[in-house]
Design a protein around this motif. Sequence first.
Motif, PDB file in Angstrom:
ATOM      1  N   LEU A 194      -3.679  -9.839  -2.836  1.00 38.17           N
ATOM      2  CA  LEU A 194      -2.112  -9.214  -2.779  1.00 38.17           C
ATOM      3  C   LEU A 194      -2.180 -10.200  -3.473  1.00 38.17           C
ATOM      4  O   LEU A 194      -1.162  -8.876  -3.907  1.00 38.17           O
ATOM      5  CB  LEU A 194      -1.346 -10.191  -0.958  1.00 38.17           C
ATOM      6  CG  LEU A 194      -2.143  -9.287   0.110  1.00 38.17           C
ATOM      7  CD1 LEU A 194      -2.037  -9.392   1.260  1.00 38.17           C
ATOM      8  CD2 LEU A 194      -2.239  -7.867   0.174  1.00 38.17           C
ATOM      9  N   GLU A 251       2.765 -13.007   3.335  1.00 40.46           N
ATOM     10  CA  GLU A 251       3.466 -11.907   3.125  1.00 40.46           C
ATOM     11  C   GLU A 251       3.464 -12.175   1.239  1.00 40.46           C
ATOM     12  O   GLU A 251       3.440 -13.085   0.912  1.00 40.46           O
ATOM     13  CB  GLU A 251       4.835 -11.754   3.439  1.00 40.46           C
ATOM     14  CG  GLU A 251       5.122 -11.325   4.952  1.00 40.46           C
ATOM     15  CD  GLU A 251       6.669 -11.077   5.175  1.00 40.46           C
ATOM     16  OE1 GLU A 251       6.792 -11.103   6.498  1.00 40.46           O
ATOM     17  OE2 GLU A 251       7.397 -11.754   5.151  1.00 40.46           O
ATOM     18  N   SER A 295       6.800  -6.111  11.720  1.00 35.46           N
ATOM     19  CA  SER A 295       6.088  -6.946  10.858  1.00 35.46           C
ATOM     20  C   SER A 295       7.043  -8.684  10.203  1.00 35.46           C
ATOM     21  O   SER A 295       8.399  -7.891  10.318  1.00 35.46           O
ATOM     22  CB  SER A 295       5.415  -6.567   9.573  1.00 35.46           C
ATOM     23  OG  SER A 295       6.770  -6.182   8.979  1.00 35.46           O
ATOM     24  N   ARG A 346      -3.534  -6.668  11.538  1.00 35.87           N
ATOM     25  CA  ARG A 346      -2.351  -5.408  10.854  1.00 35.87           C
ATOM     26  C   ARG A 346      -2.669  -6.026  10.110  1.00 35.87           C
ATOM     27  O   ARG A 346      -1.979  -7.190   9.450  1.00 35.87           O
ATOM     28  CB  ARG A 346      -1.069  -5.453  12.015  1.00 35.87           C
ATOM     29  CG  ARG A 346      -2.145  -5.367  13.450  1.00 35.87           C
ATOM     30  CD  ARG A 346      -0.819  -5.045  14.667  1.00 35.87           C
ATOM     31  NE  ARG A 346       0.172  -4.971  14.339  1.00 35.87           N
ATOM     32  CZ  ARG A 346       1.485  -5.297  13.745  1.00 35.87           C
ATOM     33  NH1 ARG A 346       1.784  -6.174  13.878  1.00 35.87           N
ATOM     34  NH2 ARG A 346       2.639  -4.076  13.427  1.00 35.87           N
ATOM     35  N   TRP A 347      -2.076  -4.570   8.422  1.00 37.44           N
ATOM     36  CA  TRP A 347      -1.781  -5.046   7.452  1.00 37.44           C
ATOM     37  C   TRP A 347      -0.808  -3.622   7.077  1.00 37.44           C
ATOM     38  O   TRP A 347      -0.601  -2.717   7.599  1.00 37.44           O
ATOM     39  CB  TRP A 347      -2.577  -4.961   5.977  1.00 37.44           C
ATOM     40  CG  TRP A 347      -2.480  -3.584   5.839  1.00 37.44           C
ATOM     41  CD1 TRP A 347      -4.133  -3.004   6.430  1.00 37.44           C
ATOM     42  CD2 TRP A 347      -2.284  -3.179   5.199  1.00 37.44           C
ATOM     43  NE1 TRP A 347      -4.452  -1.937   6.042  1.00 37.44           N
ATOM     44  CE2 TRP A 347      -3.620  -2.171   5.232  1.00 37.44           C
ATOM     45  CE3 TRP A 347      -2.155  -2.913   4.137  1.00 37.44           C
ATOM     46  CZ2 TRP A 347      -3.906  -0.756   3.944  1.00 37.44           C
ATOM     47  CZ3 TRP A 347      -1.632  -1.645   2.121  1.00 37.44           C
ATOM     48  CH2 TRP A 347      -2.681  -1.030   2.841  1.00 37.44           C
ATOM     49  N   VAL A 376      -8.611  -6.231   2.096  1.00 34.74           N
ATOM     50  CA  VAL A 376      -7.753  -6.851   3.324  1.00 34.74           C
ATOM     51  C   VAL A 376      -7.533  -6.102   5.066  1.00 34.74           C
ATOM     52  O   VAL A 376      -7.225  -7.118   5.680  1.00 34.74           O
ATOM     53  CB  VAL A 376      -6.257  -6.956   2.392  1.00 34.74           C
ATOM     54  CG1 VAL A 376      -4.689  -7.308   3.175  1.00 34.74           C
ATOM     55  CG2 VAL A 376      -6.567  -7.757   1.534  1.00 34.74           C
ATOM     56  N   TRP A 389       2.490  -7.009   3.754  1.00 35.30           N
ATOM     57  CA  TRP A 389       2.076  -8.086   4.817  1.00 35.30           C
ATOM     58  C   TRP A 389       0.496  -7.973   5.314  1.00 35.30           C
ATOM     59  O   TRP A 389       0.285  -7.089   4.897  1.00 35.30           O
ATOM     60  CB  TRP A 389       2.929  -8.360   5.638  1.00 35.30           C
ATOM     61  CG  TRP A 389       3.152  -6.944   6.615  1.00 35.30           C
ATOM     62  CD1 TRP A 389       4.193  -5.792   6.191  1.00 35.30           C
ATOM     63  CD2 TRP A 389       2.631  -6.444   7.296  1.00 35.30           C
ATOM     64  NE1 TRP A 389       4.671  -4.917   7.022  1.00 35.30           N
ATOM     65  CE2 TRP A 389       3.566  -5.549   7.660  1.00 35.30           C
ATOM     66  CE3 TRP A 389       1.745  -6.693   8.367  1.00 35.30           C
ATOM     67  CZ2 TRP A 389       3.304  -4.413   8.962  1.00 35.30           C
ATOM     68  CZ3 TRP A 389       1.383  -6.409   9.293  1.00 35.30           C
ATOM     69  CH2 TRP A 389       2.183  -4.817   9.987  1.00 35.30           C
ATOM     70  N   ALA A 390       0.565  -9.494   6.012  1.00 38.27           N
ATOM     71  CA  ALA A 390      -1.337  -8.788   7.062  1.00 38.27           C
ATOM     72  C   ALA A 390      -0.899 -10.044   7.920  1.00 38.27           C
ATOM     73  O   ALA A 390      -0.650 -11.250   7.860  1.00 38.27           O
ATOM     74  CB  ALA A 390      -2.386  -8.921   6.037  1.00 38.27           C
ATOM     75  N   GLU A 391      -1.508  -9.412   8.606  1.00 38.71           N
ATOM     76  CA  GLU A 391      -1.309 -10.512   9.777  1.00 38.71           C
ATOM     77  C   GLU A 391      -2.537 -10.945  10.263  1.00 38.71           C
ATOM     78  O   GLU A 391      -3.816  -9.930  11.162  1.00 38.71           O
ATOM     79  CB  GLU A 391      -0.806  -9.983  11.450  1.00 38.71           C
ATOM     80  CG  GLU A 391       0.675 -10.097  11.167  1.00 38.71           C
ATOM     81  CD  GLU A 391       1.331  -9.044  12.405  1.00 38.71           C
ATOM     82  OE1 GLU A 391       0.418  -9.337  13.640  1.00 38.71           O
ATOM     83  OE2 GLU A 391       2.445  -9.409  12.294  1.00 38.71           O
ATOM     84  N   MET A 450      -7.396 -13.008   1.198  1.00 41.85           N
ATOM     85  CA  MET A 450      -6.207 -12.007   0.813  1.00 41.85           C
ATOM     86  C   MET A 450      -5.139 -12.083   0.085  1.00 41.85           C
ATOM     87  O   MET A 450      -4.811 -11.426  -0.031  1.00 41.85           O
ATOM     88  CB  MET A 450      -5.623 -12.090   2.710  1.00 41.85           C
ATOM     89  CG  MET A 450      -6.515 -11.495   3.590  1.00 41.85           C
ATOM     90  SD  MET A 450      -5.777 -11.113   5.310  1.00 41.85           S
ATOM     91  CE  MET A 450      -5.697 -12.461   5.641  1.00 41.85           C
ATOM     92  N   ALA A 472      -7.437  -8.156   8.553  1.00 42.38           N
ATOM     93  CA  ALA A 472      -6.264  -8.636   8.855  1.00 42.38           C
ATOM     94  C   ALA A 472      -6.479  -7.574   9.656  1.00 42.38           C
ATOM     95  O   ALA A 472      -7.536  -6.755   9.836  1.00 42.38           O
ATOM     96  CB  ALA A 472      -6.032  -8.080   7.850  1.00 42.38           C
TER      97      ALA A 472
END
Length: 706
Positions: free
Chosen positions: A627, A652, A378, A685-686, A679, A698-700, A623, A683
Amino acid sequence: MGTDVDAFLRRLAQDLRPRANQSADVMLQRIRSGLPDLWRYEDIAALAPEETAGHVLTILDVMEHGLDVTEVETPADALELSRRFARNGLPISQLLRAYRLGHVSLLQLVQQEAARLTDDWQLINAAVMVLVDAGFEYVDRASEQVVAAYQEERDRRLQRRLLLTNEASRRIGTTLDTARTAQELADVGTDDFAELVTVDLLDCLLHDDGTCPPTSTPALRRIAQRSILGDSPDIPETPIATGRTHTYPAQSEPARALATGQPILHCVPTPGHHSVLRLPLRARGNTLGLVQFFRHRTTVAFDNDDLLLAQEIAARAAVYIDNARRYTQERTIALTLQRSLLPQGGVEQSAVETASRYLPSGSRAGVGGDWYDVIPLSGARVALVVGDVVGRGLHASATMGRLRTAVRAFADIDLMPDELLTHLDDVVIRLQREETQDDGELSATCLYAVYDSVSRVCALASAGHVLPAVATPPSAHADASVPRPVEFPEVPIGPPLGLGGLPFETAQFELPEGSLLTLYTDGLIQSRTRDVDTARTILRDVLAQAPSAPDEICDRLLAALLPSRPSDDVALLVARTLALDPGQVATLDLPSDPAAVTGARRFASDTLASWGLQELSFTTELMVSELVTNAIRYGKSPVQLRLILQSTLICEVCDASSTAPHLRRARVFDEGGRGLLLVAQLAERWGTRHVREGKVIWAEQALPCA
């Protein structure tokens, strides 16, 4: 009376001499009737008339000239005949019996001739008695000489057998290559033994599984052959070329030898060959194939001694061939397993450009447990891994796969390099407890490096592994021909994995964009012909003048440092570092105040607008809101928001608390608990990673298609 006897013997000899050949024929007929098996041997049958005639003439010389029998030389043909008895493996007792039969026949002939010349029986009896004494003396003396010649030839053959056996021990089985071992058998077989040797192996044994279904006509592959006529692969005496697959008819001698496992000695003339030995190659209770020895030029046929010698050589060769076959199969399986456990193709990430190579060792020890890996992390980071498991073969390859899986699992939770190696050390210790004593020592070395393309910082730790080489690009104003500076970082090297109780240390250093990070196993620099310092110097020189393409660098390093057959496995990983443009990273420091969430949402919206990603504004703001709210409510100051644009959009939020949030299912009447679930749904991925100062959530998100 003595003078009369001598004169009478002289007269007898003179009368018999013109008919010496006829006398020899009579003696041969008597010998043939008493020993019929001798005439199956062509070389003995061809020499016997001359040898018998030689004895007749010698006896006639003794009678006519009154020679002393002890001083008479045995005919050369008699000595040669005894040698042929030895070559054909016939017992000396048969030759001595032939002498006795010939002696009796000659006495009968002389007695008949004496009765024709005179009716004085007293003179005849006296002459016969003298002749009997002389004859026995001659037979005894001749027997001693032919026995000596026979034993000399026999000893020479035994010595030749011993020499050939020793030569076979020395020359067969020098490698663990099946075809070469079979060719060594053919080469030894044509050294003063056979004139043509062919080696056929069951074709099914040469396949990966090595199993053979039962059949009366198994397929064979001509794996090797050799003729005294030359080294051409297409031997003129046989229509089957080396490498060709063929079968023998079900009722043929080769098929029978394969089916029964019993050797066959064939001395009946066949087209092109007059003597053949067919021996099945058997090892560990299994039939591997067939070796055949042919004679077609010499007149001496194979005998039982030759069969025993061939069996001894073939048995020894069969074990070596089976060893080579088993080694090849195990090596193929281990290499297949090894390659299947290594990364297949490139890994999609934007922090580094990589190229890798894996070369198995060329030694008999087998495939080792070297491995490499490239793991996307990440936050626009990547992990580079190189490791080496102690040992060879399937066990080392399987252990390598287990450790690589463990490294990937630990990397997925974003552990620092030293922490990851500590956990990996525990894994190895646990595996040691599970292993049996027969599995041998379990240990490994590993180098784990993490490169951050945002900060351009590389953090690495080593567990007994050789350190990487770092080549930084020349300054921007330097000439293109200026070599790269190459260094080997001074990083503390921890103990190998599996010792336990000792710490690992992480070292950090900054790398300019375009730097080359070269990770490798010790097989690249260790050699019997040079020391490690010399190899490191070569490595430094290659990297200093290397191009920027990692793939070409790998080829140059292997060409400069490795022989054609390396003695140890080699894993090589070359990475060229990339750096994100500052415009692709946006950072916002936030106070520990719930009111700051609004500013964070606005910052995210403005940043995405500047990047042309308005399509992602709604989900990103949502998101960010969740976060940042979690960080302010449950975390500690300072709180920071960071947006990263690379192949994905990364959001992030970091704070100083080490407590990681957990995804849970909220009940119907709960007021909270749905933020992380939201989230996770939005997302791709997170996750959470721990750093020295706290944690990062983090989240993508995937970028919209252009």
